[in-house]
Design an enzyme around this catalytic site. Structure first.
Site, PDB file in Angstrom:
ATOM      1  N   LEU A  96       0.856  -1.189   0.000  1.00 43.67           N
ATOM      2  CA  LEU A  96       0.000   0.000   0.000  1.00 43.67           C
ATOM      3  C   LEU A  96       0.891   1.238   0.000  1.00 43.67           C
ATOM      4  O   LEU A  96       1.896   1.282   0.714  1.00 43.67           O
ATOM      5  CB  LEU A  96      -0.910  -0.007   1.235  1.00 43.67           C
ATOM      6  CG  LEU A  96      -1.940  -1.157   1.273  1.00 43.67           C
ATOM      7  CD1 LEU A  96      -2.620  -1.227   2.634  1.00 43.67           C
ATOM      8  CD2 LEU A  96      -2.965  -1.001   0.142  1.00 43.67           C
ATOM      9  N   ASN A 110      -1.302  -4.965  10.755  1.00 49.14           N
ATOM     10  CA  ASN A 110      -0.737  -6.047   9.931  1.00 49.14           C
ATOM     11  C   ASN A 110      -0.159  -7.134  10.825  1.00 49.14           C
ATOM     12  O   ASN A 110       0.339  -6.847  11.920  1.00 49.14           O
ATOM     13  CB  ASN A 110       0.384  -5.471   9.057  1.00 49.14           C
ATOM     14  CG  ASN A 110       1.011  -6.513   8.143  1.00 49.14           C
ATOM     15  OD1 ASN A 110       0.307  -7.266   7.468  1.00 49.14           O
ATOM     16  ND2 ASN A 110       2.333  -6.573   8.111  1.00 49.14           N
ATOM     17  N   HIS A 112       2.808 -10.050  10.770  1.00 45.35           N
ATOM     18  CA  HIS A 112       4.014 -10.442  10.029  1.00 45.35           C
ATOM     19  C   HIS A 112       4.656 -11.642  10.721  1.00 45.35           C
ATOM     20  O   HIS A 112       4.785 -11.647  11.954  1.00 45.35           O
ATOM     21  CB  HIS A 112       4.999  -9.273   9.952  1.00 45.35           C
ATOM     22  CG  HIS A 112       6.200  -9.599   9.121  1.00 45.35           C
ATOM     23  ND1 HIS A 112       6.178  -9.621   7.750  1.00 45.35           N
ATOM     24  CD2 HIS A 112       7.454  -9.972   9.481  1.00 45.35           C
ATOM     25  CE1 HIS A 112       7.367  -9.988   7.296  1.00 45.35           C
ATOM     26  NE2 HIS A 112       8.170 -10.206   8.333  1.00 45.35           N
ATOM     27  N   GLU A 150       2.616   6.078   8.481  1.00 39.78           N
ATOM     28  CA  GLU A 150       3.717   6.721   7.769  1.00 39.78           C
ATOM     29  C   GLU A 150       4.957   6.748   8.637  1.00 39.78           C
ATOM     30  O   GLU A 150       4.867   6.855   9.866  1.00 39.78           O
ATOM     31  CB  GLU A 150       3.314   8.155   7.453  1.00 39.78           C
ATOM     32  CG  GLU A 150       2.586   8.279   6.161  1.00 39.78           C
ATOM     33  CD  GLU A 150       2.519   9.729   5.777  1.00 39.78           C
ATOM     34  OE1 GLU A 150       3.226  10.120   4.857  1.00 39.78           O
ATOM     35  OE2 GLU A 150       1.769  10.466   6.429  1.00 39.78           O
ATOM     36  N   ASP A 153       6.652   6.897  12.351  1.00 42.53           N
ATOM     37  CA  ASP A 153       5.956   5.946  13.222  1.00 42.53           C
ATOM     38  C   ASP A 153       5.533   4.736  12.379  1.00 42.53           C
ATOM     39  O   ASP A 153       4.554   4.078  12.670  1.00 42.53           O
ATOM     40  CB  ASP A 153       4.723   6.646  13.849  1.00 42.53           C
ATOM     41  CG  ASP A 153       3.906   5.696  14.700  1.00 42.53           C
ATOM     42  OD1 ASP A 153       4.514   4.823  15.333  1.00 42.53           O
ATOM     43  OD2 ASP A 153       2.667   5.806  14.681  1.00 42.53           O
TER      44      ASP A 153
END
Ligand code: GAR
Length: 206
Positions: A96, A110, A112, A150, A153
């Site tokens: 994205l 998310n 991971h 973004e 952070d």
């Protein structure tokens, strides 16, 4: 009564993390959120069948054959239409852009399959993460649930859990253990915490 946060789950593959979320919802432990859409970037993703089996609305926004801008415009349209409060990336394999992420501050989460900052970033996804961990010879790996924001952070970490690597592990056996012991536990927990915060903010505003 507080309204439940509206969750859109973005997927691309098998959807076992989606399944963990659906079971949490049905079992009552995801009590502050409601999965209102499962959206896949791959038309044939098994995750869509899982969503159908649980009676959850589905959509496909195929990644291939279009620009990043066109892909994200379609995605945004789906998210707006279902009035999503929170986006969960559950095995979502499309990148994205910063522009997209900026529109959803603290609202994209998310999972991971490693202990970030190990084995993450460009080229590290799915089974490749576990292949890299085995190739490096690390003895402990795990999973991380983090916000997608973004930079600076960029990836504030919410939860992590370590998982042991065994001498006889293959990438596939390791992937399975990381999912069972870490991902399927952490993701529903983190999503419930975020949904609780969102529903309380909503109650405060109204
Ligand atoms: C999961 O292991 C997830 O952590 C990983 O892909 C797998 C998807 O499985 N995601 C990434 O690597 C993202 N960087 P699932 O479709 O069965 O949930």
């Amino acid at each position: 009564m507080l309204t439940r946060a509206r969750i859109a789950v973005l997927v691309s593959g098998g959807g076992t993390n989606l399944e963990a979320l659906l079971r949490s919802q049905e079992g009552g432990s995801l009590s502050h959120g409601e999965i209102v859409l499962v959206c896949s970037s791959q038309p044939g993703a098994y995750a869509l069948t899982r969503a159908a089996n649980h009676g959850v609305p589905r959509a496909v926004v195929a990644r291939s054959g279009k620009s990043q801008e066109a892909f994200e415009a379609e995605l945004q349209e789906q998210l707006t239409r279902c009035q999503a409060d929170l986006i969960v990336l559950a095995g979502f394999m499309s990148i994205l852009s910063a522009d997209f992420v900026r529109r959803w501050p603290d609202r994209i989460v998310n999972v991971h399959p490693s202990l970030i900052p190990s084995f993450c970033g460009k080229g590290y996804y799915g089974l490749r993460v576990h292949e890299a961990a085995l190739a490096r010879g690390v003895k402990i790996t795990g999973a991380t649930v983090h916000l997608v924001n973004e930079i600076p952070d960029g990836g504030r970490i919410l939860l992590q859990k370590a998982v042991e690597i065994l001498p006889e592990d293959t990438a596939a056996t390791l992937q399975r253990r990381v999912m069972e012991q870490a991902e399927w536990v952490l993701l529903p927990q983190a999503v419930e915490t975020l949904c609780k915060q969102i529903s309380e903010e909503g109650a405060f505003r109204s």
